[in-house]
Design an enzyme around this catalytic site. Structure first.
Site, PDB file in Angstrom:
ATOM      1  N   GLU A 169       3.272  -9.072   5.441  1.00 49.23           N
ATOM      2  CA  GLU A 169       4.300  -8.337   6.205  1.00 49.23           C
ATOM      3  C   GLU A 169       4.962  -9.132   7.326  1.00 49.23           C
ATOM      4  O   GLU A 169       5.119  -8.624   8.438  1.00 49.23           O
ATOM      5  CB  GLU A 169       3.679  -7.052   6.775  1.00 49.23           C
ATOM      6  CG  GLU A 169       3.093  -6.146   5.725  1.00 49.23           C
ATOM      7  CD  GLU A 169       2.383  -4.923   6.292  1.00 49.23           C
ATOM      8  OE1 GLU A 169       2.339  -4.762   7.518  1.00 49.23           O
ATOM      9  OE2 GLU A 169       1.863  -4.130   5.481  1.00 49.23           O
ATOM     10  N   GLU A 212      -0.705  -2.424  -3.615  1.00 53.99           N
ATOM     11  CA  GLU A 212      -1.141  -1.245  -2.834  1.00 53.99           C
ATOM     12  C   GLU A 212      -0.426   0.010  -3.304  1.00 53.99           C
ATOM     13  O   GLU A 212      -0.007   0.844  -2.497  1.00 53.99           O
ATOM     14  CB  GLU A 212      -0.855  -1.472  -1.339  1.00 53.99           C
ATOM     15  CG  GLU A 212      -1.453  -2.746  -0.784  1.00 53.99           C
ATOM     16  CD  GLU A 212      -1.145  -2.980   0.688  1.00 53.99           C
ATOM     17  OE1 GLU A 212      -0.740  -2.036   1.377  1.00 53.99           O
ATOM     18  OE2 GLU A 212      -1.310  -4.125   1.143  1.00 53.99           O
TER      19      GLU A 212
HETATM   20  O1  9MR Z   1      -5.247   1.677   4.406  1.00 50.28           O
HETATM   21  C1  9MR Z   1      -5.242   1.084   5.697  1.00 50.28           C
HETATM   22  C2  9MR Z   1      -5.515   2.150   6.754  1.00 50.28           C
HETATM   23  O2  9MR Z   1      -6.832   2.638   6.622  1.00 50.28           O
HETATM   24  C3  9MR Z   1      -5.327   1.552   8.134  1.00 50.28           C
HETATM   25  O3  9MR Z   1      -5.439   2.569   9.107  1.00 50.28           O
HETATM   26  C4  9MR Z   1      -3.957   0.913   8.217  1.00 50.28           C
HETATM   27  C5  9MR Z   1      -3.753   0.307   9.590  1.00 50.28           C
HETATM   28  O4  9MR Z   1      -2.891  -0.776   9.601  1.00 50.28           O
HETATM   29  O5  9MR Z   1      -3.836  -0.091   7.213  1.00 50.28           O
HETATM   30  C6  9MR Z   1      -3.886   0.455   5.939  1.00 50.28           C
HETATM   31  O6  9MR Z   1      -3.639  -0.548   4.975  1.00 50.28           O
HETATM   32  C7  9MR Z   1      -2.339  -1.161   5.047  1.00 50.28           C
HETATM   33  C8  9MR Z   1      -2.433  -2.506   4.398  1.00 50.28           C
HETATM   34  O7  9MR Z   1      -3.400  -3.271   5.035  1.00 50.28           O
HETATM   35  C9  9MR Z   1      -1.112  -3.239   4.429  1.00 50.28           C
HETATM   36  N1  9MR Z   1      -0.051  -2.452   3.877  1.00 50.28           N
HETATM   37  C10 9MR Z   1       0.074  -1.126   4.398  1.00 50.28           C
HETATM   38  C11 9MR Z   1      -1.266  -0.392   4.265  1.00 50.28           C
HETATM   39  C12 9MR Z   1      -1.101   1.025   4.705  1.00 50.28           C
HETATM   40  O8  9MR Z   1      -0.741   1.086   6.073  1.00 50.28           O
END
Ligand code: 9MR
Length: 649
Positions: A345, A468
């Protein structure tokens, strides 16, 4: 939910019957199993002894109070709190069973207005630092607030498992605290596994968080549908891997603040599962602006330190990536780490870098990497170091969301072309957090827009992974919204399948809707009752089901690098082995001994073993402490061997 006023004695009797596995399930009239109350506290008898005080021992006090209550006249009161994390805690692992799911319900209120949370804490056996997870956030108000049937569970690798209440620093009241056992669920066997249908074309997998491993039904779904790839939902991100106390201690001892200290303890449930079941792992993620603590970018790793120079940050980055892969491979030589999101990102939708700055205080979109480097020039060294240290077969990806937006897509493509020429990238990770909305016309992105992105990335001649995938409905969806979701999922999945020659993995971001980070919008393929949703059925429609599900290829263990022996017990014949394998001399042989050995090899000055520990550590009998000894303890811990003498066979 029916109200119950079970006394503590009755509750304990229930718990005891669970422990011996004789408690009858409770069935509703239609034959479905009902949750069964195992503990229920309304605090009317004044007894609060089932709860302990979390932190603030000098000041915080738990008592039954009539100042506020929901049912009857009393509630549990935590008074004298001085920190937001002080508060009442209820221990689970001394009363309940591992690998069983429970619902927790409660009412919570501050003395005045408060923002409260219900959280979960556990310590991995053999470790000292507990881990925390917020189960319910954003309970804001001045009246009673409800926590309803929040699922918790734990594995037999966890101890000191608690649910606790926190928030504000004023008095907190808790009432009607109920623990129910969730009935065991058989997953559907009469549907084909997603991996069986598509797994011959690309890997099909999911992401998991530690809680999931103690839900049998969740893991049954993983075993049937998603066994070709697992990703840690959070536990391999920098904030989980970096060990602040160890980083600061290292600076204290050596004066060197360029060698970050790390630990994979948070990722252990997933890594141990993958080791045991031969499941390939997607690593997520090495370099990211989010879930990376600001102190990682500050002098001496101090919260209030100055930003470090670009030169120092490059050293930290290289040492972090080096340690990450070296330790991972040493600890888990038999896992297939087949893919890694090196950078996550970094580009905005318009194709520009993020703004410089800290994560904290409203700046969650800021990037400390951009702060230190001035622009996105940190991406290339991250890939260079990842290529240098990643094990063979671990492909390297740039990963992003909104990957179909023109500005961002063009920036990614330009960067990827350059990196491809330099031989430092293998593929693009399309996160694919998509939104079905209320109609196919309104869905974003449109299937065509998504397909266009697949086409553009495929033209790069690099691999593509869908990393994802989830598709939201509107909040509080009506039944029709699930039809739209199913049709949209189908369109997206068919598009991916059209590009199957370029796509090597499709990973869902979670298993059941209720466990998703976007749970209110039901984005996954299985519902909270573990049933395949319309979206699941629409995806597989029209595809043949191959006779055999694919199997994961056997892994040739990555041999740990032979390292110089740190010490030789033969030089020290006076020291006797007290317990073979007990490198840290705590009287038991656990995974912590393996970690102690690896740490002593990595940094003998700091983590050197005692003479007795050195004698105990030589489990392979080669008269020197190497990563092979650590590996031997791993095998013993995983019950692959029952005696260290088997190592020399
Ligand atoms: O699934 C993850 C969630 O539990 C966390 O709170 C969140 C915080 O940043 O991150 C989520 O995973 C992210 C992933 O690492 C990158 N792409 C977006 C995902 C959803 O936010």
């Amino acid at each position: 939910m029916k109200k119950s006023h079970i006394t503590k004695a009755m509750a304990l009797a229930f718990a005891a019957s669970i422990a011996v596995g004789t408690a009858p399930a409770v069935y509703a009239a239609d034959g479905t199993a009902e949750p069964k109350v195992v503990y229920s506290f309304d605090f009317e008898d004044g007894d609060v002894s089932a709860f302990t005080n979390r932190g603030g021992d000098d000041t915080t006090e738990l008592s039954a109070s009539t100042d506020a209550s929901v049912s009857g006249d009393s509630a549990l009161l935590a008074s004298g709190r001085t920190e937001s994390w002080n508060g009442p805690a209820f221990r689970l692992d001394d009363k309940l069973e591992p690998f069983t799911e429970y619902y927790i319900s409660a009412k919570i209120k501050g003395r005045y207005y408060t923002g409260a949370m219900m959280s979960f804490q556990y310590t991995v056996k053999g470790e000292t630092e507990p881990k925390y997870q917020n189960l319910v956030q954003n309970l804001n108000g001045s009246d009673w607030m409800s926590v309803e049937r929040i699922k918790v569970s734990f594995t037999d690798e966890m101890e000191g498992v608690y649910v606790y209440f926190e928030g504000g620093s004023d008095d907190l009241f808790i009432d009607d605290f109920v623990v129910e056992e969730v009935p065991a669920v058989e997953i559907e066997q009469d549907i084909p596994g997603l991996a069986q249908v598509f797994g011959h074309d690309f890997k099909v997998g999911t992401s998991l968080v530690p809680n999931n491993f103690s839900s049998r039904a969740t893991m049954d779904i993983v075993e049937k549908h998603y066994y070709q790839s697992l990703t840690c939902g959070n536990e391999m991100k920098p904030d989980a891997v970096l060990n602040k106390a160890a980083c600061q201690a290292y600076v204290e001892e050596t004066g060197d603040d360029t060698v970050p200290q790390i630990s994979f303890s948070a990722a252990k449930p997933l890594l141990n599962y993958c080791k045991k079941n031969n499941v390939p792992v997607r690593i997520h993620t090495l370099v990211w602006h989010s879930q990376t603590p600001d102190w990682f970018f500050k002098e001496n790793y101090a919260d209030d330190g100055k930003w470090v120079s670009k030169e120092k940050m490059l050293l930290r980055m290289e040492n972090y990536i080096k340690a990450f892969f070296e330790e991972l491979v040493a600890l888990y030589p038999t896992i297939d780490f087949y893919a890694c999101d090196v950078v996550n990102e970094a580009w905005l939708d318009d194709g520009k870098p993020r703004s410089p700055g800290e994560q904290g205080s409203g700046g969650s979109q800021n990037s400390a990497w951009v702060q230190v480097f001035g622009d996105n020039s940190f991406i290339e060294p991250a890939f260079t170091y990842a290529r240098k240290y990643a094990p063979e077969g671990c492909k390297l990806y740039y990963n992003d969301f909104n990957e179909y937006m023109d500005g961002k897509m063009n920036a990614i493509i330009e960067m990827a072309k350059d990196f491809k020429e330099k031989g430092i990238i293998d593929g693009i990770g399309m996160q694919s957090h998509l939104d079905a909305r209320q109609s196919l016309d309104a869905a974003f992105p449109s299937v065509n827009m998504y397909k266009n992105a697949l086409k553009k990335y495929s033209e790069l001649g690099l691999d593509i992974q869908i990393t994802e995938l989830d598709v939201t409905t509107p909040e509080n969806p009506k039944s029709g919204d699930f039809d739209v979701q199913a049709a949209y999922y189908k369109g997206i999945w068919d598009a991916i399948y059209e590009y199957k020659d370029y796509v090597s993995a499709v990973i869902l971001w979670g298993v059941t809707d209720d466990q998703s980070w976007r749970g209110k919008q039901y984005p996954l393929l299985f519902d909270a009752d573990y049933k395949a949703k319309k979206a699941f059925h629409s995806i597989i429609e029209g595809y043949e089901v191959p006779a055999e599900p694919p199997t994961n290829p056997p892994v040739t263990p990555t041999e740990p690098q032979p390292s110089e022996p740190t010490d030789d017990p033969v030089d020290n014949p006076d020291v006797e082995v007290t317990l073979l394998g007990d490198a840290n001399c705590d009287g038991k042989v656990t995974i912590a001994d393996s970690t102690a050995i690896l740490q002593s090899i990595g940094n003998p000055d700091k983590y050197g073993l005692s003479d007795e520990g050195t004698a105990n550590a030589d489990v392979d009998g080669t008269k020197g402490i190497t990563a092979n000894d650590a590996l031997g303890i791993q095998k013993y811990d995983a019950k692959l061997i029952s005696d260290f003498s088997e190592l020399s066979k």
